[in-house]
Design a protein around this motif. Sequence first.
Motif, PDB file in Angstrom:
ATOM      1  N   ASN A   1     -44.525  -0.049  -6.317  1.00 43.89           N
ATOM      2  CA  ASN A   1     -45.360  -0.066  -5.118  1.00 43.89           C
ATOM      3  C   ASN A   1     -46.827  -0.210  -5.540  1.00 43.89           C
ATOM      4  OD1 ASN A   1     -46.785   0.379  -2.784  1.00 43.89           O
ATOM      5  ND2 ASN A   1     -45.799   2.334  -2.277  1.00 43.89           N
TER       6      ASN A   1
ATOM      7  N   ASP B   1     -49.428   0.348  -4.032  1.00 40.65           N
ATOM      8  CA  ASP B   1     -50.275   1.418  -3.495  1.00 40.65           C
ATOM      9  C   ASP B   1     -50.360   2.625  -4.423  1.00 40.65           C
ATOM     10  OD1 ASP B   1     -50.785  -0.077  -1.251  1.00 40.65           O
ATOM     11  OD2 ASP B   1     -49.180   0.828  -0.072  1.00 40.65           O
TER      12      ASP B   1
ATOM     13  N   CYS C   1     -54.684   2.920  -8.592  1.00 40.84           N
ATOM     14  CA  CYS C   1     -56.063   3.023  -8.118  1.00 40.84           C
ATOM     15  C   CYS C   1     -57.007   2.949  -9.313  1.00 40.84           C
ATOM     16  CB  CYS C   1     -56.283   4.322  -7.350  1.00 40.84           C
ATOM     17  SG  CYS C   1     -56.204   5.823  -8.372  1.00 40.84           S
TER      18      CYS C   1
END
Length: 350
Positions: free
Chosen positions: A66, A68, A71
């Motif tokens: 994923n 997401d 970061c």
Amino acid sequence: MKTRLNLKNDSIIYILDIGSRTGGGEALFQLRTDLENMGYKAMIAFKDDNLNDMTIPDKFKKYVQNPDCICTFSDIRDSRKNCIVVPEVATTYLFRFKKIQMAVWWLSSNYYDGKCRYRNRPEGFFNELKKVYDIAGYIKRCLLRFVQYGKIRYPLENVVNISGYNHVDEILRKKYHLQPVLLIHSIGKDFLENKMSDEEARREREDNVLYNPKKPSKLMESLLQRNKFRYIPIINMNPDEMIALFRKSKLYLDFGPFPGPERLPKETVYNGMNVMVGKRNTATNYLDVRVPDRFKIDVSTPPEKVEKLIKYMLEHHKEIYHEFDDYRNMVENMEKTYYQQLEGIFGCDE
């Protein structure tokens, strides 16, 4: 000293990626997946000075399917309910935070960024100059940290110290007077899910002698130059290819520095191979590297003497196979132990 994190259901756990693509780097990525499976939002954070190298190798992609969950360092929310995990080579980054809970996962003691590191080089004028250069670089880093943060290294007593193996656990207790907790990562599921029986492991194998070219040593270089055996490097292989090679080969050699327990000795022995290692650093600790002592050799041993032992191990693979049972049993139980340790450190308090 802290031995457990105080996490909630909505805590975010950030794991700092330092660009390592070896076993230690994979352990950090695997940790993210394991924490996510425990119900946490867990993210890999790339250093802001490493954004041009955010390429994830194929063998790591299964841990970050994923997008997401990725970061940058500057995206980390400095909140008391959240946590950041850094390896021992990156403790200086902890100075940037005020509130977040912190953990240092010691995957090695050799590369701790709070101590002076220099290579043991042969005697000679230019090598002494290089040693002086290494020490001068360390002093410079200490001065910069002192000017910027008022300390020459981040205080380890303020974090949860996690030992990645038994040898480093002893060092942290004796040398740094800390109270670490163990979290010893297992070999990959690709290997664990393809367990072989003793009968399969003891079938006829080829006289292949495997080694890891990414862990070089002078002794291994000498053996390769002498070319007395069929040496095969383990490189550019996926897990299926590695397993196929391991299951038809007899012996794995590793005379590298052993800053940690290393994955390949565990992966090869689990697939029926016998193992010879250099008696260095972590390899000296039987709890981490359960190779019988007679197959742990001094790396200064003359290559012709090592070749006699290689010949013996190839000719007597079946006879000495069970001398490595303790090692294989340890690898077999590592995953269960790892998850118990993980729960003890990162278990939710709600």
